[in-house]
Design an enzyme around this catalytic site. Sequence first.
Site, PDB file in Angstrom:
ATOM      1  N   LYS A   1      83.743  77.540  65.429  1.00 37.35           N
ATOM      2  CA  LYS A   1      83.532  76.108  65.593  1.00 37.35           C
ATOM      3  C   LYS A   1      82.763  75.594  64.387  1.00 37.35           C
ATOM      4  CE  LYS A   1      81.291  72.703  68.561  1.00 37.35           C
ATOM      5  NZ  LYS A   1      80.619  72.441  69.828  1.00 37.35           N
TER       6      LYS A   1
ATOM      7  N   GLU B   1      83.175  85.728  62.883  1.00 33.41           N
ATOM      8  CA  GLU B   1      82.731  85.092  64.137  1.00 33.41           C
ATOM      9  C   GLU B   1      83.642  85.488  65.300  1.00 33.41           C
ATOM     10  OE1 GLU B   1      80.342  83.414  65.330  1.00 33.41           O
ATOM     11  OE2 GLU B   1      79.227  82.509  63.678  1.00 33.41           O
TER      12      GLU B   1
ATOM     13  N   LYS C   1      88.003  75.402  66.272  1.00 28.84           N
ATOM     14  CA  LYS C   1      87.726  73.986  66.497  1.00 28.84           C
ATOM     15  C   LYS C   1      87.035  73.395  65.283  1.00 28.84           C
ATOM     16  CE  LYS C   1      84.785  71.094  69.280  1.00 28.84           C
ATOM     17  NZ  LYS C   1      83.724  71.022  70.242  1.00 28.84           N
TER      18      LYS C   1
ATOM     19  N   TYR D   1      93.048  65.499  74.156  1.00 27.09           N
ATOM     20  CA  TYR D   1      92.979  64.249  74.917  1.00 27.09           C
ATOM     21  C   TYR D   1      94.365  63.636  75.063  1.00 27.09           C
ATOM     22  CZ  TYR D   1      88.208  65.213  73.645  1.00 27.09           C
ATOM     23  OH  TYR D   1      87.016  65.849  73.481  1.00 27.09           O
TER      24      TYR D   1
HETATM   25  C1  PBG Z   1      79.404  70.703  72.454  1.00 31.01           C
HETATM   26  C2  PBG Z   1      80.767  70.235  72.208  1.00 31.01           C
HETATM   27  C3  PBG Z   1      81.176  69.302  71.245  1.00 31.01           C
HETATM   28  C4  PBG Z   1      82.554  69.150  71.412  1.00 31.01           C
HETATM   29  C5  PBG Z   1      82.945  69.981  72.446  1.00 31.01           C
HETATM   30  N1  PBG Z   1      81.828  70.662  72.912  1.00 31.01           N
HETATM   31  C6  PBG Z   1      80.433  68.482  70.299  1.00 31.01           C
HETATM   32  C7  PBG Z   1      79.500  69.010  69.321  1.00 31.01           C
HETATM   33  O1  PBG Z   1      79.470  70.187  68.981  1.00 31.01           O
HETATM   34  O2  PBG Z   1      78.721  68.168  68.857  1.00 31.01           O
HETATM   35  C8  PBG Z   1      83.409  68.239  70.573  1.00 31.01           C
HETATM   36  C9  PBG Z   1      84.756  67.932  71.107  1.00 31.01           C
HETATM   37  C10 PBG Z   1      85.435  66.784  70.468  1.00 31.01           C
HETATM   38  O3  PBG Z   1      85.016  66.249  69.422  1.00 31.01           O
HETATM   39  O4  PBG Z   1      86.443  66.365  71.032  1.00 31.01           O
HETATM   40  N2  PBG Z   1      79.106  70.726  73.818  1.00 31.01           N
END
Ligand code: PBG
Length: 337
Positions: A209, A247, A262, A327
Amino acid sequence: MQNEKSTLGYISYTETESFKRLRRLRMTEAFRSMVRETELTPKDFIYPLFVVPGTHVRKEVKSMPGVFQLSIDETLRECVDVKTLGIPSVILFGIPEHKDEVGSGAYDENGIVQSAIRAIKKEVPELVVITDVCLCEYTSHGHCGIVRDNQIVNDESIELLAKEALTHAQAGADMVAPSDMFDGRVQAIRRVLDQNAFHNIPIMSYAAKYASGFYGPFRDAAESTPKFGDRRSHQMDPANSDEALREVEQDIHEGADIVMVKPALSYLDVIRRVKDRFAMPTAAYNVSGEYSMIKAAARNGWIDEQRVMTEVLTSIKRAGADLILTYFAKDAAKLLR
Ligand code: PBG
């Protein structure tokens, strides 16, 4: 078209006739569909939901047209819709009534997500309920863990994440998905789940991520923007992809059952490398900013929304993702029917 021949005279006809003509199989939709390599289905999708306290709440997120903060009753209606469209799974994010320094709402057995899980498993039991495991929606400072001397601490935070995951499992969650990017959290969660007889609850780890600008609209939806600093001390540097493999390897070693990359679109290369290297069930998160950009451009009449949505989701699957958190799940499922 039968005997197409250039009349320009630069190339001799015998040469033209002997080309390999890749266009042959693109000439009709029937041919195109026969040789199509990547096909989306609603089964590819996981639909994110933002659950808030109250009843009859259905509040659109300004920066994410078509996405709503939903109270539990409205969440249930949404879940029935999702199921009917053939989408197998949702992932839950919770916005608690109160936030505090240690994110207590995250591991409260009667917290917003825990209550939502129980309601969904009662009303729509076949729907796979995944929970996002993180503290950022629950802490007053908006960070994903405990903050001490302006540092986001690791080991104490992962204990709380394990506690949070356990309450989700106890409420009936089918799978937990830690999204924090602290070290050792998959192992901590696996241990706690196993010690409490939840050895069959899988972990989908947000394994690679990135610290991304594409999360902006999500932080509106989840009310989780950090009050100071940023997430760069735990989320990855967008410049790195070898590190993503380390990771992912670490999370698999700690017990992750599904690994996630992500965001998706700026990281299609990472999805491909992860899939090729580990051959694990691989998920990709088509994040909020990626969604909102398409919505905004489409609203301005600059792009064809359905076409671009389909192209984007297809590209994520083509890159190697088996599952896509998006989404667009409902819109895409409707289109695919
Ligand atoms: C953290 C989390 C985030 C997203 C999913 N889980 C945000 C972040 O790391 O600030 C982002 C998902 C998205 O942008 O659609 N709980």
